[in-house]
Scaffold this active site. Structure first.
Site, PDB file in Angstrom:
ATOM      1  CB  SER A  71      -0.944  -0.058   1.191  1.00 48.36           C
ATOM      2  OG  SER A  71      -1.817   1.021   1.205  1.00 48.36           O
ATOM      3  CB  THR A  81       0.449  -0.671  10.281  1.00 48.73           C
ATOM      4  OG1 THR A  81       0.494   0.714  10.595  1.00 48.73           O
ATOM      5  CG2 THR A  81      -0.958  -1.046   9.867  1.00 48.73           C
ATOM      6  NE  ARG A 134      -0.814   4.961  13.483  1.00 47.87           N
ATOM      7  CZ  ARG A 134       0.380   5.037  12.897  1.00 47.87           C
ATOM      8  NH1 ARG A 134       1.170   6.088  13.094  1.00 47.87           N
ATOM      9  NH2 ARG A 134       0.808   4.066  12.112  1.00 47.87           N
TER      10      ARG A 134
HETATM   11  C1  16G Z   1      -4.145  -0.288   7.644  1.00 44.73           C
HETATM   12  C2  16G Z   1      -5.611  -0.320   7.315  1.00 44.73           C
HETATM   13  C3  16G Z   1      -6.184   1.066   7.354  1.00 44.73           C
HETATM   14  C4  16G Z   1      -5.924   1.701   8.706  1.00 44.73           C
HETATM   15  C5  16G Z   1      -4.459   1.652   9.037  1.00 44.73           C
HETATM   16  C6  16G Z   1      -4.254   2.063  10.461  1.00 44.73           C
HETATM   17  C7  16G Z   1      -6.764  -1.790   5.774  1.00 44.73           C
HETATM   18  C8  16G Z   1      -6.885  -2.251   4.359  1.00 44.73           C
HETATM   19  N1  16G Z   1      -5.845  -0.859   5.988  1.00 44.73           N
HETATM   20  O1  16G Z   1      -3.426   0.395   6.675  1.00 44.73           O
HETATM   21  O2  16G Z   1      -7.551   0.963   7.128  1.00 44.73           O
HETATM   22  O3  16G Z   1      -6.349   3.025   8.718  1.00 44.73           O
HETATM   23  O4  16G Z   1      -3.996   0.317   8.906  1.00 44.73           O
HETATM   24  O5  16G Z   1      -2.919   1.934  10.787  1.00 44.73           O
HETATM   25  O6  16G Z   1      -7.442  -2.258   6.672  1.00 44.73           O
HETATM   26  P1  16G Z   1      -2.412   2.083  12.265  1.00 44.73           P
HETATM   27  O7  16G Z   1      -3.065   0.989  13.088  1.00 44.73           O
HETATM   28  O8  16G Z   1      -0.951   1.954  12.164  1.00 44.73           O
HETATM   29  O9  16G Z   1      -2.827   3.429  12.741  1.00 44.73           O
HETATM   30 ZN    ZN Z   2      -3.757   1.108   0.285  1.00 47.01          ZN
END
Ligand code: 16G
Ligand code: ZN
Length: 531
Positions: free
Chosen positions: A65, A503, A508
């Site tokens: 992504s 991720t 955050r």
């Molecule tokens: C991923 C998710 C996205 C979310 C992000 C949050 C999918 C396809 N993608 O990229 O929707 O906003 O994680 O990231 O589900 P974070 O947990 O690091 O804040």
């Molecule tokens: Zn994406």
């Protein structure tokens, strides 16, 4: 069994670095590309099992992504085009982390637990983004599929939402659409052209849209789509991958987080612009005003535009269907207030991550879901689709009602209901603006965003933070939420929350308040409370 011998043999060609552990996160596995070959092979195995279990086609998308070009990732797509279920996310993690000699045991455990009949046929479709590492990695997926004698079809370079669409089409006997990129372009462009017939006075200038392709797959696919749009949309493509690096200083994530235009885009005052992310499942809009000030229209503004449009059409059609908007804690407070108090639509809040929003949106006749970062779509229940179709062909309905039903019918066809899709969302937004004769400034003026700030905090172990109430309140560590509450009280129109990232290895922080200066202060103080 011969299949397991084949797995043992082939897995040696995709060795796991000893000791490396990874987790199937919010959007699958994601890490540096050179740590992923064994994961890809194993996800090929797992997708084949999932296909045997569900007796359906399963998708495997190779992408990271909006991450840097050096990263890669993989996610599995379930039969109706949605994210794989949580139990199988767990299997994915177990399988990816099994040391070489334990691989077959873990595989057999999953087969036993899920009572999978290994003599069932299996069908897996694959796709990949434009990262240099993606081609080899997707070959490793195919190796895994063939080990367990699954059938595979590789769509090659496609956007993530295109692969979701292929999976959904494959499992609904073509009712949703034809499972080819041509089928995808034809379905969307036909609906778009039908919708824009309701805006006959659109000038060439109004048809013009500047698109930042993040130097990725979205740019490639937008070029292919263009031919089908018959100049009803005149796209000027920037960051098309011909020279720049994927996601570098461009793309939806960059624009949203930095709150500034991508590099390489030449935008005149008032010019409507949008950015895709690296796999084209997210979109944000923006423009510069005549004073050169940058205005961002994020997922919340998109959800508001779309739900307002749908609600109006439903009223004109006299259809009694409930429209709900699903948001996350990141939704700007002004958007929630506008939707609830002015639009009078049901608003609900879920945890971050598409799968949570998608699931919640399925509960309503029409569920509009968007994350503030620009990922979202609209889900129509079977009941809603049937009511719309019936009215569109009802000989006794008034012309006005019929026209509204027809508009709704084409709107349904324009939307990728499998998942959020930058290309489909873009066409929908363009159609709505055209039909309503609305400029980007008028859209922006529907409500004014509260100043907000996001920060990330590095901590020793982010898992000590546990949240509740759709991530809006911290349960642990003790005292943290009380400190946040005390800080928030010091400001007007304020709100703040903290959550562990799904991720990245960070916590955050999000805050909102009446002025940018205040919100910056609040976010900073909350970040100190996290330590
Ligand atoms: C991923 C998710 C996205 C979310 C992000 C949050 C999918 C396809 N993608 O990229 O929707 O906003 O994680 O990231 O589900 P974070 O947990 O690091 O804040
Ligand atoms: Zn994406």
């Amino acid at each position: 069994m011969a299949q397991f011998e084949e797995v043992s043999k082939k897995s040696a060609l995709h060795p796991k670095p000893t000791g490396l552990t990874l987790q199937y996160g919010t959007a699958g596995f994601r890490t540096t590309a050179n740590h992923l070959d064994h994961v890809m092979f194993r996800m090929g195995l797992l997708a084949t099992l999932r296909s045997k279990k569900t007796k359906s086609t399963i998708g495997v998308m190779v992408t990271a992504s909006h991450n840097p070009e050096e990263d890669n990732g993989v996610k599995l797509i379930d039969p109706m085009g949605e994210m794989v279920t949580p139990a199988w996310e767990g299997y994915a993690t177990q399988l990816a982390n099994a040391e070489q000699e334990a691989l077959c045991t873990v595989l057999k455990d999953i087969i036993e637990k899920e009572a999978i009949d290994m003599s069932e046929a299996a069908s897996v479709v694959t796709g990949r983004d434009t990262r240099p590492s993606s081609e080899n990695l997707s070959r490793a997926v195919l190796d895994g599929v063939s080990c367990l004698e699954g059938q595979s079809l590789d769509f090659g370079l496609v956007t993530t939402p295109q692969l979701h669409y292929m999976v959904l089409c494959s499992n609904t006997s073509g009712c949703y659409g034809t499972a080819t990129t041509q089928g995808y372009y034809e379905k969307l462009s036909k609906a778009f052209i039908e919708l824009t017939k309701n805006a006959p006075k659109r000038t060439d200038d109004q048809k013009r849209l500047l698109v930042d392709g993040a130097n990725g797959i979205g740019a490639l696919k937008m070029r292919e789509m263009e031919a089908f749009l018959k100049s009803e949309l005149q796209v000027e493509l920037f960051n098309d991958g011909s020279s720049g690096k994927l996601n570098y200083l461009c793309g939806a994530d960059y624009v949203k987080v930095q709150q500034k235009p991508p590099q390489g885009m030449h935008m005149g005052p008032g010019q409507r612009c949008c950015s895709f992310d690296g796999d084209a499942d997210r979109i944000v809009y923006y423009y510069n005003d005549s004073a050169g000030r940058f205005h961002l229209l994020d997922g919340d503004k998109i959800a508001t535009l779309i739900s307002t449009y749908l609600k109006e059409l439903l009223t004109q059609a006299g259809l009694n269907l409930q429209v709900a908007v699903v948001q996350t804690a990141y939704a700007n407070g002004s958007s929630t207030q506008y939707l609830e108090n002015v639009m009078k639509v049901t608003v609900c809040c879920t945890k971050t991550g598409v799968k949570h929003l998608h699931h919640a949106a399925q509960e309503f006749d029409i569920g509009v879901y968007f994350e503030a970062n620009g990922h979202g779509t609209v889900l129509f229940s079977k009941k809603a689709e049937e009511k719309i179709q019936q009215l569109a062909k009802d000989p006794n309905a008034s012309d006005e009602k019929k026209l509204s039903a027809k508009l709704l019918e084409n709107t349904v066809n324009l939307i990728n209901q499998a998942t959020g899709d930058a290309i489909s969302d873009m066409l929908l937004i363009e159609a709505v603006l055209a039909i309503r004769g609305m400029t980007v400034q008028e859209w922006d003026a529907i409500y004014t965003d509260l100043p907000n700030r996001q920060l990330k905090v590095k901590v020793a172990d982010r898992r000590v933070i546990d949240t509740t109430d759709a991530e809006r309140r911290a349960v642990t560590p003790a005292g943290l939420q009380d400190s946040i509450d005390a800080l928030v009280k010091k400001y007007k129109q304020a709100r703040a929350f903290v959550r562990p990232s799904g991720t990245e290895d960070v916590v955050r922080v999000y805050a909102e308040a009446d002025t940018q200066e205040n919100v910056d202060g609040l976010a900073h103080q909350v970040s100190l409370a996290v330590y």
